[in-house]
Each structure stands twice: as C-alpha cells, then as structure tokens.
Design a protein around this motif. Structure first.
Motif: not given
Length: 160
Positions: A95, A97-98
């Motif tokens: 995961k 940056r979102g």
C-alpha cells in the motif's frame, strides 16, 4: 525391516504413492497460476504458488491421517489453513499513497491454498475448477481491467 518402514510411515506403499500423487497434483494445478504471475513480475510467482498448494495439501493429508476424515477437528485444521494462507497473501499486498497493489496476487494465493486443500481431501473436481477459474480470471480479465481503469476523459479525447 517392516518395523523400520512402519516407523517412518512407509508400511503402506500404496499410501505413499497416493500422497506423492496428491502433492504432485496440487503442484501441477498451481503451476500455471504461478507461471502467469511470474511472467508479469508479481510479488509471488512460480515458486510461491505451487509451494502454497503443496503445503495446504500436505496439512490436509496429515490432518486426515492423524485425526481421521470424519473428525470435527478437521474444521479447526481448515480454519488454521485459511488464516495461514491469508497471512501469506497479506504479505503480497503493498500500500502506498492510498493505493493498494497485490490484492489479486493475495487472492490468487488464497485460492491456491483452497486448491491444495481440495486435492488433500480428494475433491479433485473442485481443485481443477478452482485452478481453471483462477487462471482464467487472472489472465482473461486483465484486458477488461485495463479498459475499466481508463480515464473517461482520455476515451472522449480519442474519439474526437
């Protein structure tokens, strides 16, 4: 000599052959999935998928041998297997940056565990269907995924 063989679980050569065949089948059913992931440079690939399938198959074979096929403890074995394979799959998810990458690889590992478990329980039809469905999903839905991820503004620009 027979006592030594039975101490190592080799007193029944037929069982040894069945176990080898089951483990080999789990390996072979997972191989195309692993090969596909390897060719597309995923975090898990050619070695990981067959190992997960063989391990799941092996755990089931051992559980059936020790606990018996009809034991209620088989449910706990499956719970542990599902959790363990899920944990391995969780390691494939990155995961940043979102955005999460590797969720399909994680799901592929999970289904590969189910393939191995199905082989271990002698449910060869389920194992084959899962293997085929997983491979076709990973390979066949890739173009549809790319189409779905296209920016609608880019598509409108291309039509002009």
């Amino acid at each position: 000599m027979v006592d030594w063989l039975s101490a190592w679980g080799l007193a029944d050569p037929g069982a040894v052959v069945r176990h080898l065949a089951d483990l080999g089948l789990a390996f072979l059913l997972a191989l195309p999935i692993g090969l596909y992931n390897e060719r597309h440079e995923r975090s898990a690939g050619l070695r990981t998928f067959p190992l997960v399938a063989m391990a799941a198959c092996g755990f089931v074979i051992v559980a059936v041998s020790v606990l018996g096929r009809e034991s209620e403890a088989q449910g706990r074995v499956m719970e542990g297997l599902i959790t363990g394979v899920g944990f391995i799959g969780g390691g494939a998810i990155l995961k940043y940056r979102g955005h999460a990458d590797g969720t399909a690889t994680a799901a592929g590992l999970w289904v590969t565990g189910a393939i191995g478990a199905a082989v271990g329980y002698g449910l060869f039809d389920i194992a084959a269907i899962l293997a085929l469905a997983a491979f076709l999903t990973m390979r066949g839905l890739k173009p549809i995924k790319k189409f779905a991820q296209r920016d609608p503004a880019d598509a409108a620009e291309t039509r002009r």
